[in-house]
Motif scaffolding. Structure first.
Motif, PDB file in Angstrom:
ATOM      1  N   THR A 112     111.370  52.889 -21.000  1.00 45.95           N
ATOM      2  CA  THR A 112     112.511  53.582 -21.585  1.00 45.95           C
ATOM      3  C   THR A 112     112.405  55.056 -21.224  1.00 45.95           C
ATOM      4  N   PHE A 113     113.467  55.594 -20.666  1.00 49.91           N
ATOM      5  CA  PHE A 113     113.460  56.999 -20.245  1.00 49.91           C
ATOM      6  C   PHE A 113     114.234  57.839 -21.247  1.00 49.91           C
ATOM      7  N   SER A 114     113.631  58.942 -21.686  1.00 51.29           N
ATOM      8  CA  SER A 114     114.271  59.832 -22.640  1.00 51.29           C
ATOM      9  C   SER A 114     113.667  61.223 -22.515  1.00 51.29           C
ATOM     10  N   HIS A 154     111.712  58.776 -12.799  1.00 55.44           N
ATOM     11  CA  HIS A 154     112.947  58.835 -13.582  1.00 55.44           C
ATOM     12  C   HIS A 154     113.693  57.505 -13.608  1.00 55.44           C
ATOM     13  N   GLN A 155     113.288  56.557 -12.803  1.00 51.04           N
ATOM     14  CA  GLN A 155     113.910  55.240 -12.791  1.00 51.04           C
ATOM     15  C   GLN A 155     112.892  54.214 -12.331  1.00 51.04           C
ATOM     16  N   TYR A 156     113.169  52.946 -12.650  1.00 53.24           N
ATOM     17  CA  TYR A 156     112.180  51.919 -12.328  1.00 53.24           C
ATOM     18  C   TYR A 156     112.865  50.547 -12.251  1.00 53.24           C
ATOM     19  N   THR A 157     112.488  49.775 -11.241  1.00 51.71           N
ATOM     20  CA  THR A 157     112.951  48.396 -11.085  1.00 51.71           C
ATOM     21  C   THR A 157     111.746  47.469 -11.209  1.00 51.71           C
ATOM     22  N   VAL A 158     111.761  46.587 -12.186  1.00 57.63           N
ATOM     23  CA  VAL A 158     110.646  45.666 -12.398  1.00 57.63           C
ATOM     24  C   VAL A 158     110.555  44.707 -11.214  1.00 57.63           C
TER      25      VAL A 158
END
Length: 224
Positions: free
Chosen positions: A124-126, A212-216
């Motif tokens: 979770t990005f925040s 800042h982003q991620y793909t499992v």
């Protein structure tokens, strides 16, 4: 004397490293914490994760190719279930759930067939920061539309806490018998090994630099 002290200190550090681990030990219906290895195949590698992307051990961990001494949990399609660990996950990375239908019984199945993913816990990005769902229990539900039958229910923690080092797979397989299912053909499906590539962005990600982003890694999640 200094050499003796150094050797003792090294041995102590080594012992701490050996004791540091987390293992998916139990599976239960609902949110209960089940009995260790009642429905989860027992691994034989203690705290050593799987790191070889070409290894069959990626399916159900080292020692988990067969489940003759493991029970099979009765679940209805749509039922909740919970995997529990001996200690909370402490390596950053995604948690994923997979299923594979056994040709006959789950206990006799080595996981060499097709697998489909049913859920991912990603970051979770925040506020420019990422947080991971690192717990000692993980709960989800059996998809309502999958066919009745026996399945391997696989949980996977992909540890990517060491950029530049080898990512680690902490894996456990439960055995379940699903009743009251539907007629869906889950897709997409993958083989394990084969589902994960050394070039996958989610496998090679540096979680400490410009993250800042991620793909499992793995296939898309199947939903009914």
């Amino acid at each position: 004397m200094k050499n003796v002290v150094a050797l003792v200190a090294s041995a102590a550090l080594a012992a701490q490293g050996v004791s540091a681990h987390y293992i998916f030990q139990s599976l239960a219906k609902g949110t209960a914490k089940g009995q260790a290895y009642q429905y989860v195949r027992r691994n034989t590698n203690y705290n050593s994760p799987v790191t070889d992307l070409a290894s069959n051990d990626l399916r159900c961990n080292v020692g988990g190719a067969a489940g003759g001494s493991t029970g099979t949990l009765e679940l209805s399609a749509g039922d909740p279930f919970t995997f529990s660990l001996d200690t909370a996950v402490y390596h950053q990375g995604p948690i994923s759930l997979y299923m594979s239908k056994a040709p006959s019984t789950a206990a006799a199945y080595d996981g060499g067939g097709e697998w489909f993913k049913i859920y991912d816990w990603g970051p979770t990005f925040s506020g420019g920061q990422a947080s991971w769902n690192m717990k000692d229990t993980y709960s989800y539900t059996i998809p309502r539309c999958i066919p009745s039958g026996e399945y391997l229910l696989r949980i996977q923690s992909l540890a990517i806490h060491n950029p530049g080092g080898m990512p680690q797979f902490y894996v456990g397989c439960g055995q379940v018998r699903v009743s009251g299912g539907g007629s869906a053909s889950p897709s997409p499906t993958v083989r394990i090994p084969g589902a994960f590539k050394a070039t996958d962005p989610g496998y090679t990600a540096n979680i400490y630099n410009n993250f800042h982003q991620y793909t499992v890694p793995g296939p898309a999640v199947f939903t009914c």
